[in-house]
Design a protein around this motif. Structure first.
Motif, short mmCIF file in Angstrom:
data_model
loop_
_atom_site.label_atom_id
_atom_site.label_comp_id
_atom_site.label_asym_id
_atom_site.label_seq_id
_atom_site.Cartn_x
_atom_site.Cartn_y
_atom_site.Cartn_z
N ALA A 114 -14.45 -2.65 5.17
CA ALA A 114 -13.45 -2.50 6.23
C ALA A 114 -13.56 -1.11 6.84
N HIS A 115 -13.33 -1.03 8.14
CA HIS A 115 -13.39 0.23 8.88
C HIS A 115 -12.20 0.27 9.82
N PHE A 116 -11.43 1.37 9.78
CA PHE A 116 -10.24 1.49 10.61
C PHE A 116 -10.31 2.79 11.41
N ASN A 117 -10.09 2.69 12.71
CA ASN A 117 -10.12 3.87 13.58
C ASN A 117 -8.81 4.05 14.34
N TYR A 118 -7.71 3.69 13.69
CA TYR A 118 -6.38 3.83 14.29
C TYR A 118 -6.02 5.31 14.51
N HIS A 119 -6.26 6.15 13.51
CA HIS A 119 -5.92 7.57 13.61
C HIS A 119 -6.93 8.30 14.49
N LYS A 120 -6.47 9.34 15.18
CA LYS A 120 -7.31 10.09 16.10
C LYS A 120 -7.44 11.56 15.72
N ALA A 121 -7.16 11.89 14.48
CA ALA A 121 -7.27 13.26 13.99
C ALA A 121 -7.75 13.18 12.54
N PRO A 122 -8.11 14.32 11.93
CA PRO A 122 -8.65 14.27 10.57
C PRO A 122 -7.70 13.63 9.55
N ILE A 123 -8.27 12.78 8.71
CA ILE A 123 -7.52 12.20 7.59
C ILE A 123 -7.34 13.29 6.53
N THR A 124 -6.11 13.49 6.08
CA THR A 124 -5.83 14.57 5.12
C THR A 124 -5.61 14.08 3.69
N SER A 125 -5.26 12.82 3.51
CA SER A 125 -5.19 12.24 2.16
C SER A 125 -5.23 10.73 2.27
N ILE A 126 -5.68 10.10 1.20
CA ILE A 126 -5.72 8.64 1.14
C ILE A 126 -5.50 8.25 -0.31
N GLU A 127 -4.67 7.23 -0.55
CA GLU A 127 -4.38 6.85 -1.95
C GLU A 127 -4.00 5.39 -2.03
N TRP A 128 -4.70 4.68 -2.92
CA TRP A 128 -4.36 3.29 -3.21
C TRP A 128 -3.02 3.23 -3.96
N SER A 129 -2.28 2.17 -3.71
CA SER A 129 -1.07 1.92 -4.49
C SER A 129 -1.45 1.65 -5.94
N PRO A 130 -0.70 2.22 -6.91
CA PRO A 130 -0.99 1.94 -8.32
C PRO A 130 -0.52 0.56 -8.76
N HIS A 131 0.18 -0.16 -7.87
CA HIS A 131 0.75 -1.45 -8.24
C HIS A 131 0.22 -2.61 -7.43
N GLU A 132 -0.30 -2.36 -6.23
CA GLU A 132 -0.79 -3.42 -5.36
C GLU A 132 -2.24 -3.11 -4.99
N ALA A 133 -3.16 -4.00 -5.35
CA ALA A 133 -4.59 -3.73 -5.17
C ALA A 133 -5.00 -3.62 -3.71
N SER A 134 -4.23 -4.23 -2.80
CA SER A 134 -4.64 -4.25 -1.39
C SER A 134 -3.92 -3.23 -0.53
N THR A 135 -3.06 -2.40 -1.12
CA THR A 135 -2.22 -1.49 -0.34
C THR A 135 -2.69 -0.05 -0.48
N VAL A 136 -2.82 0.65 0.66
CA VAL A 136 -3.30 2.02 0.65
C VAL A 136 -2.45 2.85 1.62
N ALA A 137 -2.16 4.09 1.24
CA ALA A 137 -1.41 5.02 2.09
C ALA A 137 -2.38 6.07 2.62
N VAL A 138 -2.18 6.46 3.89
CA VAL A 138 -3.06 7.42 4.55
C VAL A 138 -2.21 8.45 5.27
N THR A 139 -2.55 9.74 5.13
CA THR A 139 -1.92 10.77 5.95
C THR A 139 -2.97 11.39 6.85
N CYS A 140 -2.49 11.88 8.00
CA CYS A 140 -3.43 12.34 9.02
C CYS A 140 -2.87 13.56 9.73
N ALA A 141 -3.77 14.36 10.30
CA ALA A 141 -3.37 15.54 11.05
C ALA A 141 -2.65 15.20 12.35
#
Length: 486
Positions: A373-400
């Motif tokens: 999978a490839h996602f280009n929704y954000h338009k600035a540097p990604i600053t962190s990314i982390e999978w949910s510890p409880h749901e295999a398909s869920t991920v949180a992303v922070t961006c500049a």
């Protein structure tokens, strides 16, 4: 699956609410939106696409959050970590108590500190799906009522309020230099490692501070009081890196095993000793040609870890072989800033890039251009990314771009299902742009210069994020209904 409304834009009004409040540890309970504003049509505001006109401000919809609080420390924190506790392996019901460690970025090096913090009475609500036809309730576990521990009904459908507010208690331990990254050991959360901008990696024992906070009465804490700066010596200091760095991770399989990476492409392995110290091999792992930005141990293999770099590669290493990585893949066309190894589905790794894109990789077929999978929704540097510890398909992303986004990779657009979901709701949803990725589950705004976000490992669906203007604690209301705590 339809998405709940995230943001709406309204005319500036003294009766309205502006952005996400920063309340220094107080509750973020909101008053109703003014009647004249409620009558206006609402829609999702898309950062980087929509512009605010003069006299307009963003206003969040309180029903989009089951939990929303904010707090500040004395100085901004570039990095933090949520510490595991003994309050329950899996918890859902509010209010919550949680512990975290953070590292400051002060105006002067000697003013920096490690902050050990306890947050008590983190309040929120549990919402069920509001159905237009009560006979449909049997399809949803027989209940569509809200529930919240220690809260009172305010008479408004679908919401509860609490007379209590969260309480922040903190201990500040002097740290020479700004803290680039801080992580707590999973097996012994009072053992904390810090990467300093002075070029040193240090390991600390925070047990006395955790115990002090655990026994201190939250009702006696004073929000306005600044904790005094305490001083103690670290357990271990490593000065062998050739430059400062950001990459740091504890092994979830082998307690006390640590790996650190610097801006000169060096990666060093730390092995714990019986004396409470560490043996750090002075010979670095060789392979990267530029700064090592992030490191992640495998959640299941004690000898395997991953690294990413400014050289654009994502590499998998065997800790027993320093001369070359086991696998090396050109992952992005720009700097790879962050990676996350899925703790639930251990074959999946996520990578975030300086160009704002992030990708998902399946290690069972790991090679260049093999991302799933490839996602280009954000338009600035990604600053962190982390999978949910409880749901295999869920991920949180922070961006500049000052967004925290939550993605559910199992979602696909289904217009029929969306229409059925909308018909069951008693409230009208804001209309979202049709070109948003269907996997985009939630967008959180309001923080400036956001740096990291972490899921709580024991409280399902709860996220904490840090930014230049402080911390936010959130739980989106459109995450799947969670089972009872065990």
């Amino acid at each position: 699956m339809a998405r709940n409304p995230k943001k709406k834009r309204v005319k500036k009004s003294s009766k309205g609410h502006q952005n996400v409040p920063i309340l220094d540890g107080e509750s973020s309970e909101q008053q109703p939106v003014a009647a004249e504003q409620q009558q206006q049509p609402t829609r999702v505001w898309v950062p980087g696409v929509d512009n605010l006109e003069d006299g307009e401000e963003l206003q969040f919809d309180p029903t989009a959050y089951d939990c929303l609080h904010a707090f500040r420390l004395q100085w901004p924190c570039l990095s933090f970590d949520i510490a595991r506790d003994a309050l329950g392996v899996l918890r859902n019901d509010f209010p919550h108590t949680m512990f975290c460690v953070a590292g400051t970025q002060a105006d002067l090096g000697p003013n920096n500190s490690i902050v050990v913090a306890k947050l008590s009475n983190v309040t929120g609500v549990r919402r069920g799906l509001k159905l237009a036809n009560p006979m449909d309730a049997d399809e949803h576990d027989g209940s569509d009522d809200d529930s919240s521990s220690d809260e009172e009904d305010d008479g408004k459908e679908g919401r509860t309020t609490s007379s209590k507010v969260p309480v922040l208690q903190a201990r500040m331990i002097a740290h020479q230099g700004g803290v680039n990254r801080i992580r707590a050991m999973p097996q012994q959360p009072h053992i904390v490692a810090t990467w300093a901008d002075t070029g040193y990696v240090q390991v600390w024992d925070m047990l006395s501070h955790v115990r002090a906070l655990s026994t201190e009465n939250p009702s006696e804490a004073t929000a306005a009081a600044t904790p005094s700066l305490l001083r103690q010596a670290p357990l271990h200091i490593f000065t062998g890196h050739k430059d400062e760095g950001f990459a740091l991770d504890w092994s979830p399989v082998n307690p006390g095993r640590l790996v650190t990476g610097d801006c000169k492409s060096g990666i060093h392995l730390w092995e714990p000793t019986t004396s409470g110290k560490w043996n750090v091999d002075r010979a670095p792992f060789k392979g990267h040609t530029a700064s090592v930005e992030d490191l992640q141990w495998s959640p299941t293999e004690g000898e395997v870890f991953a690294s990413c770099s400014v050289d654009g590669t994502l590499r998998i290493w065997d800790a027993r072989t320093r001369s070359q990585p086991a696998i090396s893949v050109k992952a992005h066309d720009a700097d790879v800033n962050v990676i996350s190894w899925n703790r639930v589905a251990s074959c999946m790794v996520a990578s975030g890039c300086d160009d704002g894109t992030f990708r998902i990789w399946d290690l069972r077929s790991f090679k260049e251009d093999s991302f799933v999978a490839h996602f280009n929704y954000h338009k600035a540097p990604i600053t962190s990314i982390e999978w949910s510890p409880h749901e295999a398909s869920t991920v949180a992303v922070t961006c500049a771009d000052n967004q925290l986004t939550i993605w559910d990779l199992s979602l696909e657009r289904d217009e029929e299902e969306e229409a059925e979901y909308q018909a069951r709701l008693k409230q009208q949803q804001a209309e979202a742009p049709t070109d948003l990725p269907p996997q985009l589950l939630f967008v959180h705004l309001g923080q400036k210069d956001i740096k990291e976000a972490h899921w709580h490992p024991q409280i399902q669906g709860l996220l904490v994020s840090t930014a230049a203007d402080g911390f936010n604690i959130i739980r989106p209301s459109n995450l799947e209904n969670l089972p009872a705590a065990v």
